[in-house]
Scaffold this active site. Structure first.
Site, mmCIF file in Angstrom:
data_model
loop_
_atom_site.group_PDB
_atom_site.id
_atom_site.type_symbol
_atom_site.label_atom_id
_atom_site.label_comp_id
_atom_site.label_asym_id
_atom_site.label_seq_id
_atom_site.Cartn_x
_atom_site.Cartn_y
_atom_site.Cartn_z
ATOM 1 N N ARG A 73 0.711 -1.367 0.057
ATOM 2 C CA ARG A 73 0.052 -0.248 -0.006
ATOM 3 C C ARG A 73 0.890 1.419 0.004
ATOM 4 O O ARG A 73 1.943 1.501 0.936
ATOM 5 C CB ARG A 73 -0.843 -0.126 1.285
ATOM 6 C CG ARG A 73 -1.801 1.112 1.473
ATOM 7 C CD ARG A 73 -2.590 0.983 2.557
ATOM 8 N NE ARG A 73 -3.427 0.094 2.721
ATOM 9 C CZ ARG A 73 -3.839 -0.579 3.825
ATOM 10 N NH1 ARG A 73 -3.211 -0.261 4.957
ATOM 11 N NH2 ARG A 73 -4.567 -1.873 3.640
ATOM 12 N N ARG A 142 -1.401 6.927 9.517
ATOM 13 C CA ARG A 142 -1.415 6.376 8.361
ATOM 14 C C ARG A 142 -1.800 7.358 7.285
ATOM 15 O O ARG A 142 -1.570 8.640 7.364
ATOM 16 C CB ARG A 142 -2.436 5.046 8.275
ATOM 17 C CG ARG A 142 -2.276 4.143 9.274
ATOM 18 C CD ARG A 142 -3.090 2.883 8.933
ATOM 19 N NE ARG A 142 -2.666 1.628 9.623
ATOM 20 C CZ ARG A 142 -3.299 0.456 9.487
ATOM 21 N NH1 ARG A 142 -4.386 0.478 8.762
ATOM 22 N NH2 ARG A 142 -3.023 -0.636 10.408
ATOM 23 N N LYS A 205 -3.715 1.716 14.918
ATOM 24 C CA LYS A 205 -3.433 2.502 13.836
ATOM 25 C C LYS A 205 -4.184 3.958 14.256
ATOM 26 O O LYS A 205 -5.177 3.879 15.195
ATOM 27 C CB LYS A 205 -4.322 1.806 12.596
ATOM 28 C CG LYS A 205 -5.667 1.415 12.741
ATOM 29 C CD LYS A 205 -6.322 0.776 11.624
ATOM 30 C CE LYS A 205 -7.765 0.142 12.036
ATOM 31 N NZ LYS A 205 -8.088 -0.591 10.779
ATOM 32 N N LYS A 207 -5.704 7.374 12.078
ATOM 33 C CA LYS A 207 -6.324 7.977 10.822
ATOM 34 C C LYS A 207 -6.548 9.561 10.898
ATOM 35 O O LYS A 207 -7.472 9.974 11.664
ATOM 36 C CB LYS A 207 -7.546 7.202 10.242
ATOM 37 C CG LYS A 207 -7.080 5.660 10.044
ATOM 38 C CD LYS A 207 -8.212 4.895 9.415
ATOM 39 C CE LYS A 207 -7.746 3.373 9.223
ATOM 40 N NZ LYS A 207 -9.003 2.805 8.631
ATOM 41 N N CYS A 426 -14.833 -3.313 0.355
ATOM 42 C CA CYS A 426 -13.737 -3.650 0.575
ATOM 43 C C CYS A 426 -12.978 -4.777 -0.244
ATOM 44 O O CYS A 426 -14.064 -5.555 -1.104
ATOM 45 C CB CYS A 426 -13.539 -4.055 2.175
ATOM 46 S SG CYS A 426 -14.219 -5.450 2.471
ATOM 47 N N CYS A 432 -7.939 -11.099 1.826
ATOM 48 C CA CYS A 432 -7.937 -10.619 3.253
ATOM 49 C C CYS A 432 -8.149 -11.812 4.331
ATOM 50 O O CYS A 432 -9.119 -12.343 4.082
ATOM 51 C CB CYS A 432 -9.115 -9.636 3.262
ATOM 52 S SG CYS A 432 -9.306 -8.728 4.871
ATOM 53 N N CYS A 471 -16.260 -8.181 6.458
ATOM 54 C CA CYS A 471 -16.091 -8.575 7.813
ATOM 55 C C CYS A 471 -16.623 -7.271 8.632
ATOM 56 O O CYS A 471 -16.661 -6.104 8.121
ATOM 57 C CB CYS A 471 -14.697 -8.897 8.445
ATOM 58 S SG CYS A 471 -13.483 -7.707 8.464
ATOM 59 N N CYS A 475 -13.311 -1.456 6.781
ATOM 60 C CA CYS A 475 -12.572 -0.755 5.840
ATOM 61 C C CYS A 475 -13.222 0.215 4.787
ATOM 62 O O CYS A 475 -12.831 1.035 4.390
ATOM 63 C CB CYS A 475 -11.719 -1.836 5.100
ATOM 64 S SG CYS A 475 -10.352 -2.550 6.257
#
Length: 566
Positions: A73, A142, A205, A207, A426, A432, A471, A475
């Site tokens: 990514r 990120r 993480k 954002k 996603c 994944c 899931c 995302c």
């Protein structure tokens, strides 16, 4: 709640600033994988180890290890790409990847199917294109996202500059990235420090995103740190600050949840970096490092209290936030077609289904954008809704762009339904490891069936936000969809309804663990009611709340505002 550090915290602590034994694992010819601990560290470098789940069982029967590969990514602040970079990224996809180029829901590219032997050359190719992958994943700040404005006014350009400044400020300082991927000199006798992150980085993480009213195309309240640009009389006055947004949750665990960011104040541009660093370092110092499911900023705030966090922030940065400034959002999603900027340049918004840029029998999207890159003199801009803007086109070049767009099937935005234009999904299966159900691969089939229902009720042009994920980790920001399907198992989803069209209200569970027949029958009934009883310009999610199909949202489902002024 345990006070013992989670395993990943222990891994980070002994990693020597994200080195671990990644380099040794890359050089091991016996396996296509690296160790579990190194895979955790690899995320900080912008890559995930994956395997093809479609053939996992067959390979197990043949006594073969899984078909390991890696996803890479990029870190592309604001999703801005030059034509030269696009050509380099396309070369990378063609030389090393299995699935072409994919635009993500965070305004960047992912490359899938890179085998271990090609991982380092791929990283070097991205570096040679004047880009990087460091901190695109992992327990750090990120990719910083920002509104894609086809008008590209001078103030919108200034917002992009602040997006870049935020991204640069929070890049990890470790030299591990350059040593491992770029053959940088290994310095062993000089101490190394991470002044913002510390030796173990963040608990989870983080954002950041900047939205420019009246369009909330980045879902600003889904960010750990959301910033709303306040522009008046052509001048950027500063940013409203929202903290604690986050989309991840776990099925069957009410202690995990999606949360919208809470507005806590306004900050002028010259104080923005200090405020952002204060929020990040507070999360560094007080976030949960024992149980990762509670380690995002939203849980830190809810555990300790919003007032506590704001007071700690102001004490840390040495000044008080100003009252929230008035703003208004009127839409989510992207604009399509041509629009003209104040400088006379043109910008073309293209619909890219699920962000998938590759060629098939119906169209040649990957080749099409490659050909445009060869003659384009402006920029490309990726969007948080997985679409593409060809930006800064001179009037005399529009016809050539239009010809290439039509030739390679990139003109889909001209004939898509309202729900298709506003859907995101996603990656999910087969790559994944968290996916419980299909998402990206299922979306085209589901959309066709939903469109057939909408046509029968005269709603084919109605803009409806649809989000699909494999899931509950969020995302594709499913908890902000007017309609959302969240995977439970193969072919089964939770159906959530009732978010608004501007990203300021979460949806709720309407049906749990249902298959396609019940999904379609349920939505067919609701579409029929919407067609008959909606008010003028009323969006689908608002109709569901007004008609009491779903209960009115509680205070938890709306942004909390402190010290708001109009």
């Amino acid at each position: 709640m345990s006070n013992t550090l989670s395993h990943l915290e222990q891994v980070k602590a002994v990693s020597r600033h994200l080195r671990g034994t990644i380099e040794e694992g890359l050089n091991d010819p016996v396996t296509g994988a690296i160790s579990d601990d190194d895979n955790k560290l690899l995320k900080f470098h912008g890559s995930y180890q994956q395997d093809d789940r479609d053939i996992r069982d067959e390979r197990r029967k043949q006594k073969l290890e899984p078909a390991y590969s890696f996803m890479i990514r990029a870190r592309l602040p604001g999703g801005v790409i030059t034509p030269a970079q696009w050509l380099a990224f396309d070369d990378l996809a063609r030389n090393y990847c299995s699935r072409g180029l994919r635009i993500t829901t965070r305004q960047t590219f992912q490359w899938h199917g890179v085998i271990k032997a090609n991982l380092k050359p791929s990283m070097q190719a991205i570096h040679d294109a004047m880009a990087t992958t460091i901190a695109a994943c992992g327990d750090v700040n990120r990719q910083v996202v920002s509104s894609v404005n086809p008008q590209l006014s001078s103030q919108h350009q200034l917002v992009q500059e602040w997006t870049q400044k935020l991204s640069d400020h929070f890049i990890p300082r470790t030299r591990a990235y350059h040593e491992i991927w770029l053959d940088g000199e290994k310095i062993t006798d000089e101490p190394e420090e991470e002044p913002i992150y510390g030796d173990t980085y963040l608990p989870r993480k983080f954002k950041m995103g900047i939205a420019i009213p009246p369009t909330n195309d980045v879902d600003v309240f889904a960010q750990d740190l959301g910033l709303i640009a306040i522009i008046e009389d052509g001048k950027l006055l500063g940013f409203n600050v929202a903290i604690g947004g986050g989309m991840g949750a776990s099925h069957g665990d009410d202690t995990t949840y999606a949360r919208l960011g809470s507005l806590i104040g306004f900050v002028p541009p010259e104080q923005l970096i200090a405020v952002a660093e204060g929020v990040v370092t507070l999360q560094r110092d007080y976030g949960n490092r024992a149980e990762r499911q509670y380690a995002r900023l939203k849980y830190t705030i809810d555990h300790r209290g919003l007032d506590w966090f704001k007071s700690q922030l102001e004490a840390r940065i040495g000044f008080s936030l100003q009252p929230v400034r008035s703003y208004q959002f009127d839409q989510n999603g992207d604009r399509y077609g041509w629009s003209k900027g104040e400088d006379g340049k043109w910008h073309l918004g293209l619909y890219i289904e699920s962000g998938r840029l590759w060629d098939n029998d119906d169209h040649q999207l990957q080749t099409g954008v490659r050909e445009i890159s060869k003659i384009h003199k402006g920029q490309f801009r990726l969007t948080c809704n997985q679409n593409l803007v060809i930006a800064d086109v001179a009037q005399q070049d529009r016809a050539t762009i239009d010809e290439l767009v039509a030739q390679y099937g990139l003109d889909g935005y001209l004939r898509q339904s309202g729900i298709r234009r506003h859907h995101i999904s996603c990656v999910a299966l087969p790559t994944c490891g968290l996916a419980m159900a299909e998402s990206e691969r299922y979306a085209p089939e589901l959309l066709s069936k939903l469109e057939a229902l909408l046509v029968t009720h005269g709603l084919e042009e109605a803009p409806i936000l649809l989000r699909i994920t494999g899931c509950p980790n969020g995302c594709a920001r499913p908890y902000l969809g007017e309609i959302a399907l969240i995977g439970r198992a193969l072919g089964r989803y939770d159906l959530r309804l009732g978010a608004d069209f501007i990203g300021e209200r979460l949806n709720i569970v309407y049906r749990e663990n249902i298959a396609e027949p019940e999904i379609l029958s349920t939505l067919d009934t609701l579409f029929e009611a919407y067609a008959k009883d909606r008010e003028i310009n009323e969006k689908f999610g608002d109709f569901l709340v007004r008609s009491k199909v779903i209960p009115a949202p509680t205070q938890r489902l709306t942004p909390i505002v402190l010290n708001a002024v109009t």
